[in-house]
Scaffold this motif. Structure first.
Motif, PDB file in Angstrom:
ATOM      1  N   VAL A   1       0.854  -1.188   0.000  1.00  0.00           N
ATOM      2  CA  VAL A   1       0.000   0.000   0.000  1.00  0.00           C
ATOM      3  C   VAL A   1       0.886   1.234   0.000  1.00  0.00           C
ATOM      4  CG1 VAL A   1      -1.832   1.257   1.187  1.00  0.00           C
ATOM      5  CG2 VAL A   1      -1.793  -1.242   1.266  1.00  0.00           C
TER       6      VAL A   1
ATOM      7  N   ILE B   1      -5.314   3.192   9.191  1.00  0.00           N
ATOM      8  CA  ILE B   1      -4.212   2.329   8.771  1.00  0.00           C
ATOM      9  C   ILE B   1      -3.798   1.412   9.901  1.00  0.00           C
ATOM     10  CG2 ILE B   1      -1.804   2.294   8.018  1.00  0.00           C
ATOM     11  CD1 ILE B   1      -2.379   4.942   6.553  1.00  0.00           C
TER      12      ILE B   1
ATOM     13  N   PHE C   1       3.313  -1.066   4.144  1.00  0.00           N
ATOM     14  CA  PHE C   1       2.572   0.169   3.952  1.00  0.00           C
ATOM     15  C   PHE C   1       3.563   1.324   3.907  1.00  0.00           C
ATOM     16  CE2 PHE C   1      -0.949  -2.399   4.665  1.00  0.00           C
ATOM     17  CZ  PHE C   1      -2.147  -1.701   4.687  1.00  0.00           C
TER      18      PHE C   1
ATOM     19  N   SER D   1       4.266   5.132   4.178  1.00  0.00           N
ATOM     20  CA  SER D   1       3.540   6.229   4.814  1.00  0.00           C
ATOM     21  C   SER D   1       4.484   7.290   5.355  1.00  0.00           C
ATOM     22  CB  SER D   1       2.668   5.690   5.959  1.00  0.00           C
ATOM     23  OG  SER D   1       1.974   6.746   6.580  1.00  0.00           O
TER      24      SER D   1
END
Length: 657
Positions: free
Chosen positions: A553, A569, A585, A587
């Motif tokens: 992601v 999240i 992920f 981020s």
């Protein structure tokens, strides 16, 4: 094989595939070219059908690529492979490779790769491959000088199916056959009852004509070789350049092809050439023969004194005599010599052998001036010469077809092997161009050493190698433009290639055999309420799926406000961790997400080690367990170091809180 059991094959497609000589082999071997020869099936459809057959054979009902971005990575991988194929066939054949969760399918491709990467992409082989293409069946062939004849309705229908290139005629008796023989060079009777009859012309009785197709219709085989000449020669060159074992004698193939004209006729036969020229030149030769005779006769008349006594003249006039009678009486020898010269000219000009008697009949013995040919006799000469030409051509075609018949099946293999070599070489070139290795399957998650992405917009040799591995759920942090997206792109591409069974662009890779790949690409701006809800539903379905999945992601926080994003999240990561999934992920909120997560989530960082002339200097390999510093922090740190100002020190201290 139940064709309709193949995914994507319905009743109509199954019916089309049933027209192939060996559909099962083509499906088993993924022979896209053979499948595309089925009526109404395009090459693109053939590739999809072959892929469906592979899935059916391996019991592979998996849907590995679950998101648009995951499918884009597969398309990117396929494009890299297709760019290294020479033939259109290989480009289509490579589409039968797909990422799969099936162990047997992956191992099947890995065995293929092991063979392929031993191949040497020799430029001479690649050059020869440029001329290779799947063989085609000639269309529109029609043979008009030969026909089939039968008195049986069933035999008639069967012959029309077997020999669409020939006329098939219904006859009742020998008289009908004789009539056909006057209009065709050769008549082939299919009924045993016609055997032993003495008929004019070339009439043959072949009740088993359907089992002797190359003898009855050699044009079909010769047209096939003529139409595919360049492809066959190129395939022969490929075999020689690559050192492949050939399924047929290449010298014999080249010799046979050298004897065929582009239109499927036999070249280089002197007798056939003589007959062809004779048919073309009949009218000109006869016309010139007339001139030869008349010139000689005119000269004889002009130079000879003819004396006719009065009583004889009176007698001839009383009898109504014409000049022909005078010629016959006074210039008989000269007329005979003139006609003989005309006949001799025609025989010589047309190089007649067996038809000299017909040339003699073209000029009658009856004295006349001027000398004229007999139209009926000239037409007969032309017809007989044409029939002789056609019989000679048919005999030559039959002989050559007999020589080439043994090559018909092997040349299919010859071309198929050359085309499959192109598929292997495309994989070999891919592996060499991107320094690939076959990954190892085992353990949990993935581990990449010395991985370099071929998807970056820079020359591959300039790509910095990275090391990265995850065996659970991880957050990937890093500065802007530090390479976070390209890192998970590399992870996704590596997994796609590995589960296609193909080599991957890295020094070493170990990974779990995943059931599915979910890759959520970066959103473009904050989503409205409806789109936000839809995105949450996608993740709701993702976390309830079964099986071991890889979830990638990219900056999901961009879908809504940062504070809410961090909490959302965190909740997603908790669900994935409980399921034992592997996830990365990316981020900018890694610190906030870590604080909101109910377990000790791994945070990795792509670190910027400083600023050089305003440009970030980055260590592209993520460092495990380290939250990467942001670009603003680096700039503040640089100012605090360079400027003796408490203001910058205060700002820098805020990052440490």
């Amino acid at each position: 094989m139940d064709l309709e059991a193949i995914p994507g094959v319905g009743a109509k497609t199954a019916e089309r595939l049933a027209h192939l000589d060996d559909a099962e082999r083509a499906l088993r071997e993924g022979d896209v070219a053979a499948l595309a020869r089925a009526p109404g099936v395009t090459e693109g459809q053939a590739a999809r059908i072959a892929r469906g057959a592979i899935r059916e054979r391996h019991g592979d009902g998996s849907r590995f690529l679950r998101t648009d971005r995951a499918r884009e990575l597969y398309d990117d991988a396929l494009s890299l492979l297709r760019e290294r194929a020479v033939t259109d066939y290989a480009k289509r054949r490579l589409e039968t490779f797909y990422p799969s969760a099936s162990r047997s399918r992956i191992e099947e491709v890995r065995a293929f790769v092991a063979r392929a990467t031993e191949r040497d992409p020799d430029p001479a082989v690649l050059d020869a491959l440029a001329g290779v293409a799947p063989l085609t069946d000639p269309a529109g062939l029609r043979v008009r000088e030969r026909c089939l004849a039968t008195g049986d309705a069933e035999a008639y229908a069967r012959a029309e199916r077997q020999f669409p290139e020939l006329s098939v005629e219904l006859v009742e008796d020998a008289a009908d056959l004789a009539e056909l023989a006057r209009g065709y060079s050769t008549v082939i009777a299919l009924d045993e009852g016609f055997a032993g009859l003495d008929l004019p012309g070339d009439v043959r009785v072949l009740p088993d004509a359907g089992e002797r197709i190359d003898e009855v219709l050699p044009e079909r085989l010769l047209a096939f070789f003529a139409e595919n000449r360049e492809r066959l020669l190129a395939a022969a060159d490929v075999h020689e350049a690559a050192g492949l074992d050939s399924p047929c004698g290449l010298d014999a193939l080249r010799d046979g092809l050298s004897r065929i004209e582009a239109d499927g006729t036999v070249r280089g036969d002197e007798e056939l050439g003589r007959l062809q020229d004779a048919v073309s030149d009949v009218d000109a030769a006869v016309s010139t023969g007339e001139s030869v005779a008349n010139d000689r006769l005119r000269e004889a008349i002009q130079t000879r004194d003819v004396t006719i006594e009065g009583a004889d003249l009176l007698s001839l006039v009383e009898q109504g005599a014409r000049v022909d009678a005078l010629l016959d009486r006074e210039l008989a020898d000269e007329f005979d010599e003139a006609v003989a010269a005309a006949r001799e000219h025609v025989v010589d000009a047309l190089r007649l052998r067996d038809h000299a008697d017909l040339a003699e009949r073209a000029f009658p013995d009856d004295p006349t001036f001027p000398v004229r040919s007999d139209d009926e006799a000239v037409a007969r000469l032309r017809t007989d010469l044409a029939a002789a030409r056609d019989r000679r051509a048919a005999a030559l075609k039959a002989d050559l077809a007999a020589d080439l018949a043994a090559l018909r099946a092997p040349v299919e293999d010859l071309v198929r092997d050359a085309l499959e070599l192109d598929v292997e070489l495309a994989v070999a070139r891919f592996a060499r161009d991107f320094d690939c290795t076959l990954p190892a399957f085992g353990g949990r998650g993935f581990e990449i050493e010395g991985g370099r992405s071929p998807l970056l917009d820079v020359p591959f040799e300039d790509v910095e190698a990275i090391d990265y591995g995850v065996d659970g759920v991880a957050l990937l942090s890093g500065v802007n433009s530090g390479g976070k997206t390209s890192t998970i792109d590399l992870v996704g591409l590596t997994v796609v290639l590995a589960q296609m069974g193909l080599p991957v662009p890295a020094e070493r890779v170990r990974l779990e055999r995943f059931d599915a790949l979910h890759y959520q690409a970066k959103s473009q701006g904050t989503l409205d309420a409806g789109a936000f809800e839809s995105t949450l539903r996608e993740f709701g379905g993702l976390v309830t799926d079964e099986g071991n999945r890889l979830v990638l992601v990219d900056e999901l926080e961009s879908i809504t406000e940062p504070g809410a994003s961090a909490k959302i999240i965190a909740g997603i990561l908790e669900s994935l961790d409980e399921q034992g999934a592997t996830a990365v992920f990316v981020s900018h909120l890694a610190g906030e997400i870590r604080e909101a997560t109910g377990f000790d989530v791994q945070v990795d960082g792509i670190e910027a080690v400083g600023l050089v002339d305003g440009e970030l200097e980055v260590n592209r390999s993520p460092v495990k367990g380290r939250l990467a510093r942001s670009t603003p922090e680096l700039i503040v740190e640089k100012l605090a170091t360079a400027e003796e100002d408490a203001f910058y020190d205060r700002l820098l201290g805020k990052f440490a809180e």
